[in-house]
Design a protein around this motif. Sequence first.
Motif, PDB file in Angstrom:
ATOM      1  N   SER A  98     -22.818 -35.322  25.280  1.00  0.00           N
ATOM      2  CA  SER A  98     -22.349 -34.744  26.539  1.00  0.00           C
ATOM      3  C   SER A  98     -20.866 -35.068  26.710  1.00  0.00           C
ATOM      4  N   GLY A 108     -24.039 -34.659  16.409  1.00  0.00           N
ATOM      5  CA  GLY A 108     -25.251 -34.128  17.008  1.00  0.00           C
ATOM      6  C   GLY A 108     -25.042 -33.888  18.490  1.00  0.00           C
ATOM      7  N   PRO A 109     -26.142 -33.825  19.269  1.00  0.00           N
ATOM      8  CA  PRO A 109     -26.002 -33.495  20.695  1.00  0.00           C
ATOM      9  C   PRO A 109     -25.271 -34.605  21.448  1.00  0.00           C
ATOM     10  N   GLN A 166     -13.625 -31.341  17.661  1.00  0.00           N
ATOM     11  CA  GLN A 166     -14.776 -30.435  17.716  1.00  0.00           C
ATOM     12  C   GLN A 166     -14.426 -29.173  18.493  1.00  0.00           C
ATOM     13  N   LYS A 201     -20.681 -31.201  15.424  1.00  0.00           N
ATOM     14  CA  LYS A 201     -20.880 -31.132  13.970  1.00  0.00           C
ATOM     15  C   LYS A 201     -21.155 -32.496  13.335  1.00  0.00           C
ATOM     16  N   ASN A 210     -22.988 -30.189  27.628  1.00  0.00           N
ATOM     17  CA  ASN A 210     -23.485 -30.689  26.347  1.00  0.00           C
ATOM     18  C   ASN A 210     -23.042 -29.800  25.198  1.00  0.00           C
ATOM     19  N   ILE A 211     -22.955 -30.422  24.045  1.00  0.00           N
ATOM     20  CA  ILE A 211     -22.640 -29.650  22.844  1.00  0.00           C
ATOM     21  C   ILE A 211     -23.334 -30.320  21.663  1.00  0.00           C
ATOM     22  N   ASN A 212     -23.708 -29.498  20.673  1.00  0.00           N
ATOM     23  CA  ASN A 212     -24.267 -30.036  19.448  1.00  0.00           C
ATOM     24  C   ASN A 212     -23.104 -30.210  18.471  1.00  0.00           C
ATOM     25  N   GLU A 243     -19.687 -24.465  17.192  1.00  0.00           N
ATOM     26  CA  GLU A 243     -20.149 -25.852  17.005  1.00  0.00           C
ATOM     27  C   GLU A 243     -20.055 -26.321  15.553  1.00  0.00           C
ATOM     28  N   ASP A 244     -20.037 -25.387  14.604  1.00  0.00           N
ATOM     29  CA  ASP A 244     -19.956 -25.770  13.191  1.00  0.00           C
ATOM     30  C   ASP A 244     -18.529 -26.052  12.744  1.00  0.00           C
TER      31      ASP A 244
END
Lengths: 73, 147
Positions: free
Chosen positions: B12, B9-10, B50, B6, B2-4, B55-56
């Motif tokens: 997978s 949002g969250p 991404q 940019k 998983n990743i949040n 993550e930003d």
Amino acid sequence: MLILQRRKGQSLSINNNITLTVVDTGTDWVKLAIDAPKEVPILRSELKEAAAENQKASATAPIQVLDEILKKK
Amino acid sequence: MNINAKYFGPISYEEKELIHIINGLIGFESYNKYLPIPFQEEDDSLISLQCLEDEDLSFILMNPFSICQDYSPKLSDQELKELGAESADDISYYVISVIRESVAQSTVNLKAPLAVNAINRQAKQVILEQAEYTFRHALGDMIHKEG
């Protein structure tokens, strides 16, 4: 800006610690040898420009503009 | 995994979806792992690239052929070799956009595309020798030409 003409094999010196030598030339290119202290950064200008462009591209894109681009496709 | 993300949002993802950028993007050499996420499913015309290590950080990529039909980037043999490509046909191209407050102010970089070997998912940002491409083409002109 100083503009000098040099031939293949000739060189020039900058600041007493950098030597630039023309190694070879072609119709639309030159091969340069740069002898400089390790701490002097040397970068092809287009790399610097590409890095600046990527820096701008890393900013957050406005969602409404992204939507507009998608709609125009 | 998983990743949040940019822009999403969250979410997978699977390891096989990732691309590895050799030496990183220019000026972002410390990051190599990226997840391409299309803004519309099954459509690669607008993609969020991404970064997994930050993550930003996300870049907006476009399929250059959707905005410039005669785009014809040429890689050197050395670049093809670095990407592990047997021929230029193995390579897909994406261009990085600077999206500003309006389409008219936005630009696209046709000079330094991301070349992706779709087979091994290795990618590299290259700087093309071709003089007709620049770092800043007006996006507005290209979208309007199309439509």
